[in-house]
Design a protein around this motif. Structure first.
Motif, PDB file in Angstrom:
ATOM      1  N   LEU A  60      18.039  -3.598  43.934  1.00 21.22           N
ATOM      2  CA  LEU A  60      18.608  -3.392  42.600  1.00 21.22           C
ATOM      3  C   LEU A  60      18.631  -4.721  41.843  1.00 21.22           C
ATOM      4  CD1 LEU A  60      20.295  -1.610  40.566  1.00 21.22           C
ATOM      5  CD2 LEU A  60      22.315  -2.555  41.699  1.00 21.22           C
ATOM      6  N   ALA A  61      19.138  -5.755  42.535  1.00 20.88           N
ATOM      7  CA  ALA A  61      19.281  -7.051  41.886  1.00 20.88           C
ATOM      8  C   ALA A  61      17.925  -7.665  41.554  1.00 20.88           C
ATOM      9  CB  ALA A  61      20.071  -7.988  42.780  1.00 20.88           C
ATOM     10  N   GLY A 144      25.577   0.034  30.312  1.00 20.64           N
ATOM     11  CA  GLY A 144      24.260  -0.574  30.408  1.00 20.64           C
ATOM     12  C   GLY A 144      24.032  -1.634  29.342  1.00 20.64           C
ATOM     13  N   ALA A 145      24.812  -1.568  28.272  1.00 22.24           N
ATOM     14  CA  ALA A 145      24.649  -2.526  27.189  1.00 22.24           C
ATOM     15  C   ALA A 145      24.978  -3.942  27.623  1.00 22.24           C
ATOM     16  CB  ALA A 145      25.518  -2.125  26.004  1.00 22.24           C
ATOM     17  N   ALA A 146      25.651  -4.079  28.759  1.00 24.11           N
ATOM     18  CA  ALA A 146      25.978  -5.419  29.254  1.00 24.11           C
ATOM     19  C   ALA A 146      24.710  -6.249  29.416  1.00 24.11           C
ATOM     20  CB  ALA A 146      26.717  -5.315  30.583  1.00 24.11           C
ATOM     21  N   GLU A 232      26.234  -2.157  36.901  1.00 24.29           N
ATOM     22  CA  GLU A 232      25.021  -2.064  37.705  1.00 24.29           C
ATOM     23  C   GLU A 232      23.802  -2.748  37.073  1.00 24.29           C
ATOM     24  OE1 GLU A 232      23.190   1.769  38.601  1.00 24.29           O
ATOM     25  OE2 GLU A 232      24.408   1.758  40.420  1.00 24.29           O
ATOM     26  N   LYS A 233      23.696  -2.644  35.758  1.00 26.70           N
ATOM     27  CA  LYS A 233      22.508  -3.155  35.067  1.00 26.70           C
ATOM     28  C   LYS A 233      22.441  -4.680  35.068  1.00 26.70           C
ATOM     29  CE  LYS A 233      20.175   0.355  33.140  1.00 26.70           C
ATOM     30  NZ  LYS A 233      20.947   1.339  32.397  1.00 26.70           N
ATOM     31  N   ILE A 234      23.591  -5.331  35.248  1.00 28.94           N
ATOM     32  CA  ILE A 234      23.537  -6.795  35.233  1.00 28.94           C
ATOM     33  C   ILE A 234      23.899  -7.359  36.609  1.00 28.94           C
ATOM     34  CG2 ILE A 234      23.906  -7.108  32.769  1.00 28.94           C
ATOM     35  CD1 ILE A 234      26.831  -7.813  33.450  1.00 28.94           C
ATOM     36  N   TYR A 235      23.697  -6.557  37.631  1.00 36.27           N
ATOM     37  CA  TYR A 235      23.870  -7.054  38.995  1.00 36.27           C
ATOM     38  C   TYR A 235      22.612  -7.840  39.353  1.00 36.27           C
ATOM     39  CZ  TYR A 235      25.208  -6.951  43.909  1.00 36.27           C
ATOM     40  OH  TYR A 235      25.562  -7.307  45.182  1.00 36.27           O
TER      41      TYR A 235
END
Lengths: 279, 279
Positions: A60-61, A144-146, A232-235
């Protein structure tokens, strides 16, 4: 001459020793550990690597990090080149502008955390501005916008650095080429595509590498704003390494470090080759 | 018309880049109540959206005074940062500067390999070297001391690279003339190298300082004792009671970096640009 060679080596030696003690030798140990079992000291072969590559968090990362780089690099490079070209033709306030662009370089992540919270919160300033234009806002930090916030942070921080680098490259292009082109009737766009772009290629190589490396530092903002387990999106890879470190998974960390190191070296090597070939 | 568009673009980006500093500056002089009123929606205490003022309506020095007189933890962190940055910079002058000189001005066996090693080291993000640094610091029993941050920082190769670039630019004929006059290699370094490469040395120091001042990954990983933490790990929070103090602290944290930035700005630019232009 022999004496001079010796002197040169003596200058380098103390620093080199430090580099070996703190980086090179321990990294050798890390490479060794990446092939050794976590418990005991049996040979593990490629098991650790296999474990890392099949680790969900790692994948993921890695995907997120790659996506981040692919989105950010072109954006930052294009934007900063555009600004550098505009700034070159600017007479008034050139120095002021340059320093203004560079200011974020001096701002530690800790100092902007508070502002990021005020700006990007669900009822923060950004959504306030959006609502003024009757646009629907988002909970920037917890969705997700993060990812977008992270992209913004990165570009905000590195814009000036890249502008200065581009300007150094632009400075090296002789004025007379532009003048000759203008005499032949070339417009600003033609000049840009046929003179500026080909001539800054060598500099572009360095700038891509430096910008790429700086992208690893965006973790600071991400970490200070949302901590160890962000949306999750910025992991990012940095989060994985950090969490592995906290749980003391030396085997995974070792294999992960070696993998990352190889990827970086290969990336730079390939970029350099493609660069040399085309020129 | 074209000129106007250029102005607008260049200045709006400049504004975007420096706006966080302006915000923090305004916040530093605001009273707690004024800040809470502005950010009430973020604190989940009011409707609508957060807002900010560029000029406080009721300017006050209360928070500054409180920060200066009544926050020992802040001072502790501030001095930790100064100590870490000072130690690293001094070490880079002692070890990095001669190394850069040796690599730039002499040829000896293995120089190319050492140079390559330095470049590769420069590219590695903290995540790659994290485990190796941990292992060596553990072995040397330096974990959880300031030396755990300072010693590896001294041997970071980025500043060597910057100084190297500037040392390369010194004409060989000057050094040759000194040799004919009977100067020894060390004399040449101290009497000619350092003064003639001063711009590069200062550039490297300015860049290093900015990096040290905002670096946090290392301290996060290697320092457990909170009283050793540098300012870059200071996490300001906005609650009713201490909102003003937090803003004030955020501003104070970036002040030293901004001062160094403003006073060393020309050198900073030269240092950044040196990476782009081949000698």
């Amino acid at each position: 001459m022999v004496k001079r060679k010796k002197a040169g080596f003596l200058f380098v030696l103390p620093g080199l020793l430090g580099v070996f003690v703190f980086y090179v030798i321990p990294f050798g140990d890390v490479v060794r550990r990446s092939f050794v079992q976590a418990v005991g000291s049996g040979f593990a072969g490629m098991k650790n690597y296999h474990q890392v590559l099949s680790n969900q968090a790692f994948c993921l990362a890695a995907g997120n990090t790659l996506r981040f780089v692919l989105v950010c690099l072109p954006l930052l490079l294009g934007l900063s080149l555009g600004i550098a070209v505009l700034l070159q033709g600017q007479e008034k306030g050139k120095n002021f502008l340059k320093s203004a662009y560079l200011v974020p370089l001096a701002i530690p992540a800790a100092s902007v955390v508070l502002l990021w919270n005020i700006v990007f919160d669900q009822s923060g300033m950004l959504n306030g501005i959006l609502s003024f234009f009757h646009l629907k806002g988002k909970d920037w930090m917890n969705s997700g916008a993060a990812f977008g916030v992270l992209v913004f942070s990165y570009i905000w921080k590195n814009l000036g650095y890249d502008v200065i680098l581009w300007m150094a490259g632009l400075h090296g292009i002789s004025e007379s080429i532009y003048e000759a082109a203008k005499v032949d009737g070339a417009g600003a766009w033609k000049c840009f595509f046929y003179i500026t772009l080909p001539n800054i290629r060598p500099v572009a190589f360095t700038i891509i590498i430096l910008s790429f490396l700086n992208s690893f530092k965006v973790f600071r903002e991400a970490y200070l704003v949302v901590g160890n387990y962000p949306q999750e999106k910025i992991y990012l890879l940095q989060h994985v390494f950090n969490n592995w470190f906290l749980e003391l998974s030396v085997d995974k960390m070792a294999a992960g470090s070696v993998l990352l190191c190889i990827v970086l070296v290969v990336f730079v090597f390939l970029l350099q080759r493609s660069w040399d070939k085309e020129v | 018309m074209k000129k106007v568009i250029r102005y607008v673009i260049l200045f709006s980006f400049a504004l975007l880049e420096i706006s966080p500093v302006l915000f923090l500056l305004a916040g530093t002089f605001m009273g707690n109540q004024e800040i809470v009123e502005c950010v009430a929606p973020v604190l989940k205490k009011g409707d609508g959206y957060a807002s900010w003022k560029l000029f406080p309506v009721f300017p006050t020095m209360k928070n500054i005074v409180e920060l200066l007189l009544d926050s020992p933890e802040f001072f502790q962190m501030f001095w930790n940062s100064v100590k870490i940055a000072g130690g690293i910079l001094a070490g880079q002058l002692i070890f990095g500067m001669p190394a850069a000189w040796g690599l730039a001005r002499y040829s000896f066996t293995g120089k190319k390999i050492i140079y390559m090693l330095y470049i590769i080291m420069m590219m590695m993000p903290f995540q790659v070297t994290m485990l190796s640094e941990y292992l060596v610091l553990d072995r040397l029993e330096l974990l959880d001391t300031s030396s755990a941050i300072i010693l590896p920082g001294i041997f970071s190769t980025f500043s060597v690279f910057i100084m190297y670039r500037f040392f390369c630019g010194i004409p060989e004929s000057i050094l040759e003339a000194a040799r004919i006059d009977g100067a020894g290699e060390f004399q040449i370094f101290f009497r000619l190298g350092i003064p003639l490469g001063a711009a590069g040395i200062i550039s490297a120091m300015v860049l290093s300082f900015l990096e040290c001042w905002s670096m946090m990954e290392q301290s996060m990983t290697f320092l457990e004792t909170k009283s050793l933490w540098p300012l870059s790990l200071f996490l300001p929070e906005i609650e009713d009671g201490n909102a003003g103090l937090s803003l004030c602290a955020s501003f104070a944290a970036l002040l030293p970096a901004v001062i160094v930035f403003l006073s060393g700005q020309d050198y900073l630019e030269q240092g950044i640009a040196s990476a782009a232009v081949k000698e």
